[in-house]
Design a protein around this motif. Structure first.
Motif, PDB file in Angstrom:
ATOM      1  N   MET A   1       0.839  -1.185   0.000  1.00  0.00           N
ATOM      2  CA  MET A   1       0.000   0.000   0.000  1.00  0.00           C
ATOM      3  C   MET A   1       0.880   1.243   0.000  1.00  0.00           C
ATOM      4  N   TYR A   2       0.272   2.336  -0.454  1.00  0.00           N
ATOM      5  CA  TYR A   2       0.968   3.613  -0.550  1.00  0.00           C
ATOM      6  C   TYR A   2       0.129   4.704   0.109  1.00  0.00           C
ATOM      7  N   ALA A   3       0.788   5.795   0.453  1.00  0.00           N
ATOM      8  CA  ALA A   3       0.077   6.925   1.049  1.00  0.00           C
ATOM      9  C   ALA A   3       0.552   8.225   0.420  1.00  0.00           C
ATOM     10  N   PHE A   4      -0.412   9.082   0.142  1.00  0.00           N
ATOM     11  CA  PHE A   4      -0.157  10.455  -0.284  1.00  0.00           C
ATOM     12  C   PHE A   4      -0.530  11.318   0.913  1.00  0.00           C
ATOM     13  N   THR A   5       0.433  12.060   1.421  1.00  0.00           N
ATOM     14  CA  THR A   5       0.220  12.845   2.629  1.00  0.00           C
ATOM     15  C   THR A   5       0.404  14.320   2.322  1.00  0.00           C
ATOM     16  N   ILE A   6      -0.546  15.103   2.788  1.00  0.00           N
ATOM     17  CA  ILE A   6      -0.525  16.552   2.584  1.00  0.00           C
ATOM     18  C   ILE A   6      -0.301  17.217   3.938  1.00  0.00           C
ATOM     19  N   LEU A   7       0.711  18.048   4.013  1.00  0.00           N
ATOM     20  CA  LEU A   7       0.944  18.873   5.195  1.00  0.00           C
ATOM     21  C   LEU A   7       0.299  20.210   4.870  1.00  0.00           C
ATOM     22  N   GLY A   8      -0.939  20.362   5.326  1.00  0.00           N
ATOM     23  CA  GLY A   8      -1.772  21.470   4.896  1.00  0.00           C
ATOM     24  C   GLY A   8      -1.639  22.721   5.742  1.00  0.00           C
ATOM     25  N   PHE A   9      -1.669  23.843   5.054  1.00  0.00           N
ATOM     26  CA  PHE A   9      -1.669  25.150   5.702  1.00  0.00           C
ATOM     27  C   PHE A   9      -2.866  25.930   5.187  1.00  0.00           C
ATOM     28  N   LYS A  10      -3.532  26.625   6.084  1.00  0.00           N
ATOM     29  CA  LYS A  10      -4.700  27.424   5.713  1.00  0.00           C
ATOM     30  C   LYS A  10      -4.269  28.708   5.011  1.00  0.00           C
ATOM     31  N   ARG A  11      -5.190  29.237   4.227  1.00  0.00           N
ATOM     32  CA  ARG A  11      -4.952  30.561   3.647  1.00  0.00           C
ATOM     33  C   ARG A  11      -4.803  31.570   4.781  1.00  0.00           C
ATOM     34  N   ASP A  12      -4.009  32.589   4.555  1.00  0.00           N
ATOM     35  CA  ASP A  12      -3.760  33.596   5.592  1.00  0.00           C
ATOM     36  C   ASP A  12      -5.018  34.335   6.024  1.00  0.00           C
ATOM     37  N   ASP A  13      -5.999  34.447   5.134  1.00  0.00           N
ATOM     38  CA  ASP A  13      -7.204  35.214   5.468  1.00  0.00           C
ATOM     39  C   ASP A  13      -8.285  34.377   6.149  1.00  0.00           C
ATOM     40  N   VAL A  41      -8.211   3.073   0.047  1.00  0.00           N
ATOM     41  CA  VAL A  41      -8.284   2.370   1.328  1.00  0.00           C
ATOM     42  C   VAL A  41      -8.763   3.291   2.446  1.00  0.00           C
ATOM     43  N   SER A  42      -8.195   4.494   2.526  1.00  0.00           N
ATOM     44  CA  SER A  42      -8.622   5.423   3.571  1.00  0.00           C
ATOM     45  C   SER A  42      -8.298   6.862   3.188  1.00  0.00           C
ATOM     46  N   TYR A  43      -9.039   7.763   3.820  1.00  0.00           N
ATOM     47  CA  TYR A  43      -8.878   9.211   3.645  1.00  0.00           C
ATOM     48  C   TYR A  43      -9.064   9.797   5.032  1.00  0.00           C
ATOM     49  N   THR A  44      -7.987  10.309   5.614  1.00  0.00           N
ATOM     50  CA  THR A  44      -8.050  10.784   6.989  1.00  0.00           C
ATOM     51  C   THR A  44      -7.509  12.204   7.103  1.00  0.00           C
ATOM     52  N   MET A  45      -7.963  12.884   8.154  1.00  0.00           N
ATOM     53  CA  MET A  45      -7.499  14.235   8.453  1.00  0.00           C
ATOM     54  C   MET A  45      -7.099  14.309   9.915  1.00  0.00           C
ATOM     55  N   GLN A  46      -5.957  14.890  10.149  1.00  0.00           N
ATOM     56  CA  GLN A  46      -5.539  15.237  11.506  1.00  0.00           C
ATOM     57  C   GLN A  46      -5.589  16.753  11.584  1.00  0.00           C
ATOM     58  N   HIS A  47      -6.406  17.270  12.484  1.00  0.00           N
ATOM     59  CA  HIS A  47      -6.559  18.721  12.627  1.00  0.00           C
ATOM     60  C   HIS A  47      -5.605  19.227  13.699  1.00  0.00           C
ATOM     61  N   ASN A  48      -4.740  20.136  13.309  1.00  0.00           N
ATOM     62  CA  ASN A  48      -3.765  20.724  14.226  1.00  0.00           C
ATOM     63  C   ASN A  48      -4.150  22.184  14.445  1.00  0.00           C
ATOM     64  N   THR A  49      -4.391  22.545  15.674  1.00  0.00           N
ATOM     65  CA  THR A  49      -4.761  23.921  15.989  1.00  0.00           C
ATOM     66  C   THR A  49      -3.771  24.482  16.998  1.00  0.00           C
ATOM     67  N   SER A  50      -3.854  25.764  17.233  1.00  0.00           N
ATOM     68  CA  SER A  50      -2.976  26.353  18.249  1.00  0.00           C
ATOM     69  C   SER A  50      -3.243  25.706  19.604  1.00  0.00           C
ATOM     70  N   GLN A  51      -4.486  25.317  19.860  1.00  0.00           N
ATOM     71  CA  GLN A  51      -4.808  24.668  21.135  1.00  0.00           C
ATOM     72  C   GLN A  51      -4.149  23.294  21.242  1.00  0.00           C
ATOM     73  N   THR A  52      -4.232  22.487  20.180  1.00  0.00           N
ATOM     74  CA  THR A  52      -3.613  21.162  20.264  1.00  0.00           C
ATOM     75  C   THR A  52      -2.099  21.280  20.326  1.00  0.00           C
ATOM     76  N   ARG A  53      -1.546  22.227  19.584  1.00  0.00           N
ATOM     77  CA  ARG A  53      -0.090  22.412  19.628  1.00  0.00           C
ATOM     78  C   ARG A  53       0.358  22.851  21.013  1.00  0.00           C
ATOM     79  N   ALA A  75      -3.088  21.051   9.190  1.00  0.00           N
ATOM     80  CA  ALA A  75      -3.735  19.745   9.058  1.00  0.00           C
ATOM     81  C   ALA A  75      -2.786  18.783   8.356  1.00  0.00           C
ATOM     82  N   ILE A  76      -2.986  17.516   8.639  1.00  0.00           N
ATOM     83  CA  ILE A  76      -2.293  16.463   7.904  1.00  0.00           C
ATOM     84  C   ILE A  76      -3.387  15.588   7.306  1.00  0.00           C
TER      85      ILE A  76
END
Length: 131
Positions: A1-13, A41-53, A75-76
Motif C-alpha cells: 500500500m501507498y500513502a499520499f500525505t498533505i501537510l496542509g496550511f490554511k490561507r492567511d485570510d 483504502v482510507s482518507y483521513t485528516m488530523q486537525h492541528n490547531t494552536s490549542q492542540t499544539r 492539518a495532515i
C-alpha cells in the motif's frame, strides 16, 4: 500500500475554525465518494490547531517538547491506496479535475502546503497488533 500525505496550511485570510470546518465539511464532501468509488483504502485528516499544539503537546510532553521540534501545519491529510493506478484514476476523473482540484484555492495556502508520498504500513489497528 501507498500513502499520499498533505501537510496542509490554511490561507492567511482564514481563521483556524473556518479552515477546519471547510476541509471537514465542504472539501471532503467533494472528494469522499470519488475516493470510495476508486478503491481508496482510507482518507483521513488530523486537525492541528494552536490549542492542540500548545495544550495537548504540553500535557503529553509535560513542557519538555522543544519549540523547534513542533511542526506547525494546520492539518495532515492522508490518502492510502493499494496501487498508484487507483490514485491516478481519482486524479484523472473529471469530477476531480473540475470540482475537487479547483476547490483548493478556497482554503489551501498556495506556497506553504507540502506533499509527500511513500509506502504505507499498519502495525496496530483497532487495538490489535497486525504486523
Amino acid at each position: 500500500m501507498y500513502a499520499f500525505t498533505i501537510l496542509g496550511f490554511k490561507r492567511d485570510d482564514m481563521t483556524e475554525d473556518e479552515y477546519h470546518n471547510y476541509i471537514s465539511t465542504v472539501h471532503s464532501a467533494h472528494l469522499k465518494a470519488l475516493l470510495a468509488q476508486n478503491d481508496i483504502v482510507s482518507y483521513t485528516m488530523q486537525h492541528n490547531t494552536s490549542q492542540t499544539r500548545d495544550d495537548l503537546l504540553n500535557k503529553v510532553y509535560q513542557g519538555q517538547m522543544p519549540a523547534e521540534k513542533v511542526f506547525e501545519c494546520d492539518a495532515i491529510i492522508q490518502v492510502v491506496f493499494k496501487t498508484v493506478e487507483d490514485y491516478l484514476r481519482v486524479r484523472e476523473d473529471p469530477h476531480f479535475q473540475t470540482v475537487v482540484n479547483p476547490d483548493h484555492v478556497n482554503f489551501a495556502h498556495p506556497t506553504k502546503t507540502r506533499f509527500v508520498m511513500g509506502w504505507h504500513e499498519v502495525h496496530v489497528a483497532d487495538g490489535k497488533v497486525v504486523s
